[in-house]
Write a protein that holds these residues in place. Sequence first.
Motif, PDB file in Angstrom:
ATOM      1  N   ASP A  79      -1.077  72.121 -61.129  1.00 46.08           N
ATOM      2  CA  ASP A  79      -0.397  73.398 -60.878  1.00 46.08           C
ATOM      3  C   ASP A  79       0.952  73.463 -61.578  1.00 46.08           C
ATOM      4  O   ASP A  79       1.376  74.525 -62.051  1.00 46.08           O
ATOM      5  CB  ASP A  79      -0.214  73.612 -59.372  1.00 46.08           C
ATOM      6  N   GLY A  80       1.621  72.327 -61.655  1.00 47.55           N
ATOM      7  CA  GLY A  80       2.930  72.305 -62.302  1.00 47.55           C
ATOM      8  C   GLY A  80       2.863  72.511 -63.798  1.00 47.55           C
ATOM      9  O   GLY A  80       3.873  72.838 -64.440  1.00 47.55           O
ATOM     10  N   LEU A  81       1.676  72.356 -64.386  1.00 43.11           N
ATOM     11  CA  LEU A  81       1.517  72.502 -65.832  1.00 43.11           C
ATOM     12  C   LEU A  81       1.071  73.896 -66.252  1.00 43.11           C
ATOM     13  O   LEU A  81       1.036  74.194 -67.445  1.00 43.11           O
ATOM     14  CB  LEU A  81       0.495  71.477 -66.349  1.00 43.11           C
ATOM     15  N   MET A  82       0.709  74.734 -65.280  1.00 45.69           N
ATOM     16  CA  MET A  82       0.191  76.054 -65.609  1.00 45.69           C
ATOM     17  C   MET A  82       1.145  77.146 -65.148  1.00 45.69           C
ATOM     18  O   MET A  82       1.649  77.111 -64.017  1.00 45.69           O
ATOM     19  CB  MET A  82      -1.191  76.262 -64.975  1.00 45.69           C
ATOM     20  N   ARG A  83       1.368  78.102 -66.003  1.00 47.53           N
ATOM     21  CA  ARG A  83       2.289  79.193 -65.696  1.00 47.53           C
ATOM     22  C   ARG A  83       1.868  79.959 -64.442  1.00 47.53           C
ATOM     23  O   ARG A  83       2.710  80.351 -63.631  1.00 47.53           O
ATOM     24  CB  ARG A  83       2.358  80.153 -66.896  1.00 47.53           C
ATOM     25  N   ARG A  84       0.553  80.163 -64.280  1.00 47.02           N
ATOM     26  CA  ARG A  84       0.044  80.954 -63.156  1.00 47.02           C
ATOM     27  C   ARG A  84       0.313  80.293 -61.814  1.00 47.02           C
ATOM     28  O   ARG A  84       0.425  80.969 -60.783  1.00 47.02           O
ATOM     29  CB  ARG A  84      -1.467  81.164 -63.348  1.00 47.02           C
ATOM     30  N   THR A  85       0.435  78.957 -61.788  1.00 45.17           N
ATOM     31  CA  THR A  85       0.543  78.236 -60.514  1.00 45.17           C
ATOM     32  C   THR A  85       1.828  77.424 -60.369  1.00 45.17           C
ATOM     33  O   THR A  85       2.016  76.758 -59.355  1.00 45.17           O
ATOM     34  CB  THR A  85      -0.652  77.282 -60.364  1.00 45.17           C
ATOM     35  N   ALA A  86       2.705  77.476 -61.360  1.00 47.41           N
ATOM     36  CA  ALA A  86       3.885  76.601 -61.367  1.00 47.41           C
ATOM     37  C   ALA A  86       4.851  76.881 -60.217  1.00 47.41           C
ATOM     38  O   ALA A  86       5.633  75.997 -59.842  1.00 47.41           O
ATOM     39  CB  ALA A  86       4.618  76.717 -62.698  1.00 47.41           C
ATOM     40  N   GLN A  87       4.818  78.098 -59.668  1.00 50.02           N
ATOM     41  CA  GLN A  87       5.739  78.442 -58.593  1.00 50.02           C
ATOM     42  C   GLN A  87       5.153  78.250 -57.201  1.00 50.02           C
ATOM     43  O   GLN A  87       5.750  78.692 -56.211  1.00 50.02           O
ATOM     44  CB  GLN A  87       6.215  79.891 -58.762  1.00 50.02           C
ATOM     45  N   ARG A  88       4.011  77.611 -57.122  1.00 44.03           N
ATOM     46  CA  ARG A  88       3.476  77.275 -55.801  1.00 44.03           C
ATOM     47  C   ARG A  88       4.401  76.257 -55.125  1.00 44.03           C
ATOM     48  O   ARG A  88       5.181  75.584 -55.797  1.00 44.03           O
ATOM     49  CB  ARG A  88       2.062  76.707 -55.938  1.00 44.03           C
ATOM     50  N   PRO A  89       4.344  76.142 -53.786  1.00 42.17           N
ATOM     51  CA  PRO A  89       5.333  75.317 -53.061  1.00 42.17           C
ATOM     52  C   PRO A  89       5.467  73.883 -53.548  1.00 42.17           C
ATOM     53  O   PRO A  89       6.584  73.369 -53.653  1.00 42.17           O
ATOM     54  CB  PRO A  89       4.817  75.366 -51.612  1.00 42.17           C
ATOM     55  N   LEU A  90       4.359  73.214 -53.879  1.00 33.31           N
ATOM     56  CA  LEU A  90       4.445  71.808 -54.275  1.00 33.31           C
ATOM     57  C   LEU A  90       5.002  71.610 -55.681  1.00 33.31           C
ATOM     58  O   LEU A  90       5.976  70.865 -55.857  1.00 33.31           O
ATOM     59  CB  LEU A  90       3.077  71.135 -54.131  1.00 33.31           C
TER      60      LEU A  90
END
Length: 305
Positions: A79-90
């Motif tokens: 998730d940290g590597l993808m723009r779509r998911t980078a702002q998720r809590p973890l």
Amino acid sequence: MFRSIMPPAATLPTVADWRDFLALTKPRVMTLVVFTGLCGMLAAPGGVDPVIGFTAILCIALGAGAAGALNQWYEADLDGLMRRTAQRPLPAGRMERGSALHFGVGLGAFSVLFMLFAVNLVAAAILAVSILFYVLVYTVWLKRRTPQNIVIGGAAGAFPPLIGWAAATGDVALLPVLLFALVFLWTPPHFWALALYMETDYKAAGVPMLPVVAGERVTRRQIGLYTIPMAATALLPWMLGLTGWLYGAVAAITTAVFAAMAWTVATRTTAARGDAMTPEKRLFKYSILYLFLLFGALVADRWFA
């Protein structure tokens, strides 16, 4: 000169609030899961006690939230590597991984046990299988290993109509099995349309989605191919006499629109990347509306036609 002994702001510990825990449950995904589960329940014969029905839908929602939380716990690095998911809590650093793990396990266990004691064994068993399938089969086993992750993993999101029906009747019949098959076959063109215009993100994260591994041309062809059995399955409940004319009419019209949009994507040669409203993005957005319309028509046909 004196060097500050305070760590940089980005490394300071943060405390997650309720919004972060809510984000772990993937509420937008949960909406469709709950809706298809509710429709499976309302389409079942004989009706269901309102309290039992509310409890079952609550358990489906909690189970879906648990699966989403455990998915984000396991995939925090991706998730940290993808723009779509980078702002998720973890990946955004607003929550510790252990908190997400405990939250997901606790929510999942509670949802299954609550369904078992308040509704029935069959619904609880299918709910447990759906959570475990999404976490262990799709997230842990398939997601990082094969471009068929969406094809096989699509079963995880197809369980809610079965759960809803089982909550109302205590068993499983042909109609909810067809609804399961419909969602299962709908999942590949739905997600591959997303993957076409998010290919850069998946490539950066090393996720072997079909466009990354096999290329756009193969992905487009597969979208077209999977739409054929999906369309046939959408019409089967009416063709087999399990639903009435209202569902049949809505299924025919909405499926024809889906097929036309999928054909456009399947035969297109232009790259799908970017933020513009491309045919791929339109298909992805319509595919969500499509399920809402189809399952809504199923309930309307059962109660009003």
